[in-house]
Structures are given as structure tokens and as C-alpha cells.
Scaffold this motif. Sequence first.
Motif, mmCIF file in Angstrom:
data_model
loop_
_atom_site.group_PDB
_atom_site.id
_atom_site.type_symbol
_atom_site.label_atom_id
_atom_site.label_comp_id
_atom_site.label_asym_id
_atom_site.label_seq_id
_atom_site.Cartn_x
_atom_site.Cartn_y
_atom_site.Cartn_z
ATOM 1 N N ILE A 21 92.198 61.624 31.093
ATOM 2 C CA ILE A 21 91.426 62.830 30.836
ATOM 3 C C ILE A 21 90.125 62.403 30.168
ATOM 4 C CG2 ILE A 21 91.359 65.063 29.659
ATOM 5 C CD1 ILE A 21 94.407 64.988 29.612
ATOM 6 N N ILE A 22 89.000 62.744 30.793
ATOM 7 C CA ILE A 22 87.705 62.361 30.232
ATOM 8 C C ILE A 22 87.278 63.428 29.237
ATOM 9 C CG2 ILE A 22 85.274 61.952 30.755
ATOM 10 C CD1 ILE A 22 86.159 60.959 33.475
ATOM 11 N N VAL A 23 87.123 63.051 28.007
ATOM 12 C CA VAL A 23 86.640 63.968 26.985
ATOM 13 C C VAL A 23 85.303 63.401 26.507
ATOM 14 C CG1 VAL A 23 87.158 65.108 24.803
ATOM 15 C CG2 VAL A 23 89.021 64.421 26.318
ATOM 16 N N ARG A 52 77.719 45.828 20.983
ATOM 17 C CA ARG A 52 77.482 45.851 22.430
ATOM 18 C C ARG A 52 78.595 46.622 23.154
ATOM 19 N NH1 ARG A 52 74.442 41.766 25.751
ATOM 20 N NH2 ARG A 52 74.727 42.413 27.894
ATOM 21 N N GLY A 53 79.830 46.474 22.658
ATOM 22 C CA GLY A 53 80.934 47.202 23.271
ATOM 23 C C GLY A 53 80.751 48.700 23.158
ATOM 24 N N GLN A 54 80.323 49.152 21.967
ATOM 25 C CA GLN A 54 80.054 50.573 21.776
ATOM 26 C C GLN A 54 78.974 51.048 22.742
ATOM 27 O OE1 GLN A 54 78.785 51.542 17.823
ATOM 28 N NE2 GLN A 54 78.062 53.577 18.376
ATOM 29 N N PHE A 55 77.920 50.260 22.878
ATOM 30 C CA PHE A 55 76.812 50.632 23.770
ATOM 31 C C PHE A 55 77.284 50.711 25.215
ATOM 32 C CE2 PHE A 55 73.544 48.934 26.685
ATOM 33 C CZ PHE A 55 72.641 49.987 26.631
ATOM 34 N N GLU A 56 78.033 49.705 25.677
ATOM 35 C CA GLU A 56 78.469 49.709 27.075
ATOM 36 C C GLU A 56 79.432 50.861 27.345
ATOM 37 O OE1 GLU A 56 77.085 48.127 29.311
ATOM 38 O OE2 GLU A 56 76.050 46.519 28.255
ATOM 39 N N ASN A 57 80.264 51.214 26.357
ATOM 40 C CA ASN A 57 81.147 52.376 26.518
ATOM 41 C C ASN A 57 80.325 53.648 26.688
ATOM 42 O OD1 ASN A 57 83.467 50.918 26.400
ATOM 43 N ND2 ASN A 57 84.116 51.624 24.385
ATOM 44 N N ALA A 58 79.274 53.779 25.878
ATOM 45 C CA ALA A 58 78.424 54.971 25.968
ATOM 46 C C ALA A 58 77.694 55.011 27.304
ATOM 47 C CB ALA A 58 77.419 54.976 24.814
ATOM 48 N N ALA A 60 78.802 53.689 30.145
ATOM 49 C CA ALA A 60 79.801 54.044 31.147
ATOM 50 C C ALA A 60 80.087 55.540 31.128
ATOM 51 C CB ALA A 60 81.093 53.257 30.901
ATOM 52 N N SER A 61 80.144 56.100 29.929
ATOM 53 C CA SER A 61 80.374 57.540 29.816
ATOM 54 C C SER A 61 79.227 58.328 30.420
ATOM 55 C CB SER A 61 80.548 57.925 28.344
ATOM 56 O OG SER A 61 80.705 59.315 28.211
ATOM 57 N N GLU A 62 78.005 57.872 30.183
ATOM 58 C CA GLU A 62 76.833 58.566 30.752
ATOM 59 C C GLU A 62 76.832 58.462 32.272
ATOM 60 O OE1 GLU A 62 73.131 60.655 30.833
ATOM 61 O OE2 GLU A 62 74.836 60.504 29.450
ATOM 62 N N ARG A 63 77.221 57.304 32.795
ATOM 63 C CA ARG A 63 77.311 57.157 34.254
ATOM 64 C C ARG A 63 78.352 58.128 34.828
ATOM 65 N NH1 ARG A 63 75.329 52.164 36.707
ATOM 66 N NH2 ARG A 63 76.756 52.663 38.399
#
Length: 623
Positions: A21-23, A52-58, A60-63
Motif C-alpha cells: 500500500i503506497i502511502v 543518500r538513501g533518504q533522497f533516493e527513497n523520496a 522513487a516516491s515522486e516517480r
Amino acid sequence: MMDNLRTAANSVVLKIIFGIIIVSFILTGVSGYLIGGNSNYAAKVNDQEIGRGQFENAVASERNRMQQQLGDQFSELAANENYIKTMRQQVLNRLIDEALLDQYARKLNLGISDEQVKKAIFATPAFQNNGKFDNTRYNALVNQMGMTADQYAQALRNQLTTQQLINAVAGTDFMLKGETDELAAMVAQQRVVRAATIDVNALAAKQTVSDQEITSYYEQNKSQFMSPEQFRVSYIKLDAASMQQDASDAEIQAYYDQHQDQFTQPQRNRYSVIQTKTEAEAKAVLDALNKGGDFAALAKEKSSDIISARNGGDMGWLEESTTPEELKNAGLKEKGQLSGVITSSVGFLVARLTDVEPAKVKPLAEVRDGLAAKVKQEKALDAYYALQQKVSEAASNDNVSLVGAEQAAGVKAVETGWFGRDNLPEELNFKPVSDAIFNGGLIGENGTPGSNSDIITVDGDRAFVVRVSEHKPEAVKPLDAVKAQVTDIVKHNKAQQQAKLDADKMLAELKAGKDDAFKAAGLSFGEAKTLTRTAQDPLTQATFALALPAKDKPVYGVANDAQGNVVLLALDEVKAGTMPDDQKKAMVQGITQNNAQITFEALMNNLRKEAKIKTGDIIDPQQ
């Protein structure tokens, strides 16, 4: 802290993945606080690292968000390297702003209570089922994020604290009642005006123009008289939907035999568990069970897992993919078998394999209709791809016409009429097709036919081979072809100039208390009309730009109407209007929101200016 949440989180049930579930709030906002910095940082904001992990997660979420919003269009955007770089920069800027706001909120000692955090969790739609908070759903989501309840609560607290700061800034802008009433009166003001129109078209009909004036205007404005680029196209269309074939019993049976996994429900096991805080408690429970104790009763009495305890320890049916590792490794094979004491991340467990449902394959008769449709579709696609290859080779081998491709396809090519970039025929209105036609690669020299296109696939199950039959480049139309049009334009321009000069002369006289020229032109003011400020037409805008009239003495002005005519205005009266309370409230809200946004942006600019911000090399996705 947050004892209820901690108790709910320390549950083996949370090990079960109920679904992805994407929240977006969790992914982009909350999870960011849980990912610590490291030497490979995305940015340093004062003393705080954005990992960097936090940034890449964000990112991916934006994508994911953009993919859901734009669908197939996002794939085209994502292929653009500059677009992706811009998106990554925007995400980094947002994370930096969040860090700045978090730091500023802490500096102001803003805080959120435990009760506020709990209410926010209960009110989150992602944690609700049929409009009510669902503890199981909440725990499953928190577990999927790799968080404990305390971690989630703290992350949410940070987010709410930042929102408190934003709300505080937004709430600083307000309007006094006197200001509101004065502004409302001005917005609701009405003006009574009369108008006299000089008909420019009527004047234009009386104008005379010379050949020299026509030629001069044409030479200076050739860009107004361009003949657009034109194309005529021949094309062959292939469509998989038109190639459907019946599926035989043998083909259906073969597909069923080769894809048994698609029709198999895997084995399911039903477990019951009792969870304890200490190993000694778990051993005591196991002894009681071995002596004939009732599992459900002991679970309700002894289990520290408040979720499964309510159901006598029952965890429901679980497939292999949803079974926690602790249960998979417990060695439970037989129905009714008890485990030993299991050490887990949530404490200690005693488990029982309550029931087993073996894997079963759906019979062919049950799935035959769906299989027949699938086999028909796959046969059509196989034939379609084979024909596509055959036509592609023919179009390439015979590149001076579509004759070979027609023979391979078994259809005649379709010939379009002339069209331009803005009126592509509907049957060819697909971006890959339009790109092939308009990019110039299919055009020969001096407008002659060029080469055949390669196969152009659209929507996955249709394809085209296209050939530009004729081409006319963009060109200036000769004067002879547009002379009548140029003549009308020059006459209209001269008429507008004359009307403006006449109106200025009449205006000067009217202001001086005379109307000789006005009457000589056969003009008279029409009936008075009451205008409101909200109208956007040019006459209303010009009327509200006039000075206020004195009593019984109009104020005059000149304007153009929407048709290009010149209009003399006589403003007779200004009336105070009234604004309904709900409209006044909406107006004030809009103004204060706009001012608050300006104030907030000023705050952010100041925070950015005073902060020490250092970014890593993370914008280029190739790095």
C-alpha cells in the motif's frame, strides 16, 4: 511513551504482509526522518545530514506519484535526462526545506503532545477500514516500512511540529473589519455609463488604398501570409484485433497443461500463536498445552499480542509468501502439531499448526472460457508479429513504393488528402506516426517522395508503414493570392486610425462642454448601463479606470470594445455596491492566503540564506 502503540507494534501479526500500500505521506515525509545520514550524503543542512538513501527513497516516491498521475505520458518524460535531473533537484530542494523547517520549529520549542499524535494516526485514511481506524492495517503498514510504533510516532510528531510552524506563519496575516468593508465596497462598486460607438467596419468600407500601400504592407508583414507546410501520405495499417482466430480444443488443452502454475492455488496453512514477553512464560504455556490445556483459552489469558489474543491466537489462513519466518522455521508439518518455544523479534512464541489446505489446481472446465480468449489473443498476436516482420522486410526491400509492402500485407495502401501539422488525419493521430511524418526523414529532395518508414508500432497491437507521397514546404503566399486580404487589412487599419483621431477630437470638445463634432458625426450616447467591476471586457475595464464624476456632470473617456470599434464613454454616476457575507469571507480568505504564502516564502528565503547547505553529487541519476 505511547504505550498502546508500542503494545500493538510488538505483535507477530505485524510480520504478515497484507499487501503493498503506497502511502505518500509515509514514503515522502515520515520515512525521511528515520533514515540516518552517512558519509555518502545527499545534502548537509547546518549540522543535519540528508542521507543518500533518504533522497533516493523520496525520488522513487515522486516517480511513483508522477507515474500514477500521468500514466503513459510519464514514460516519455522519464526518457528525457534533463527532466529527470530537474525532478531530482526539486526533490532535494524539498528535503532541504523540510530540514530547515524542522530545525526552525525546534528552535522555537514548538511541540506536539502524545494525544495529538495518536489522533493524527487514528485520522489517517490509510490506516482506516470503512472509515474506522483498523489496528491490524496500521500495524501492517508500519511493519512494512521497517519501523516500530515509537519510531513512526516520533516521525509523525516531527511532521506535525513542522506543520504547526507552517500554520503559525499562515495565521499571521489578517484583515481588520474596516479594511475588509472598505475593500468589499470598492470591489462591489457599480458605475453607470453611456456609450457612443464609432463603427470601424463601416469606416473601413469607405476607405481607399493605393497599390503602393498594399505592396508596402505586404512586404513588411509577409509572415502573416504564410502557406503552411503540407503533406500527402500513403500508409498501410496492421491491427492485431482484426487477426483473431478460433482456438481449438487441443490448443486450449496444451496451454492449460503448460501453464498449470497459473491455475494452482498454493498450499495454505492456518496457525495459532501465543506470544509472551519472557522465555519462562513461553515454557509455562507450552507445558500447559502439553498437559491438555485449551489453546484458545490460554491465548486469550496469556498472550501479550493483543490482536491475535482476541481470536484465541488464530492468525487465519497464510500462504508461503505471507508466513513469518519464525513460523516457517518452526518445523510444523502435521495438522494440530505444536512448536517448541520460538524466539522472535517481538518476544517468545508458542505456535500450533491448526489446519492445512493442500495446493489445488482449478479444473480445465472452470477456466476454459478465459483460456480460449487468451489463446485466441496469443494466436492473433503471433500472426500479427509475423506479418509485421514480413511487411517490414517488404517495405525495406522495395523502398521506392509501397507495392511490395501491400503485397506482403494483403491490403492496399490508403492515400490521404493534403494536411498540415495542425490537422493530422484522425487515423494517423499517434505520436510515433506524427513524429515519423513531420521529422523530415521521409521527405525526398524538392518535395519528391522519399523512403518508406520502418514499422511504427502504436498502442502495442497496431502498426503502420508510412510513405510521404507529396510535400509542400512552408512558403510565403504571393501577393496576387492575398491581395484582397491585404487590402481589407490596410483599409481597416486606416479606419481605426481615423476613428481614434475623430474620437480624440470629440472627447476634447465634450470635456469642454461642446458637442459639435459629436453631432456632426451622427453619434449619440445610448441608454445608461450599470457595470460591475468583476466584468473583464475592455469597456468595463476602461469605465472603472475613469475618474469619479462630479454631481450631474459626466466624466468622458475613449476606449475600444471587444470588436475593435472605438467607443466614447460618458460616466454619469458611481454607486456603492454590497457584497454578500459569504463572498466577502471568500475574498478575505483568498487575500490572506496569498499574503501568507508570500510571508512563508520570505521565511524560507531567509532560512536558506542563513543556513550552511552543502549538497553531494546526487542529481545526475548516472552517478
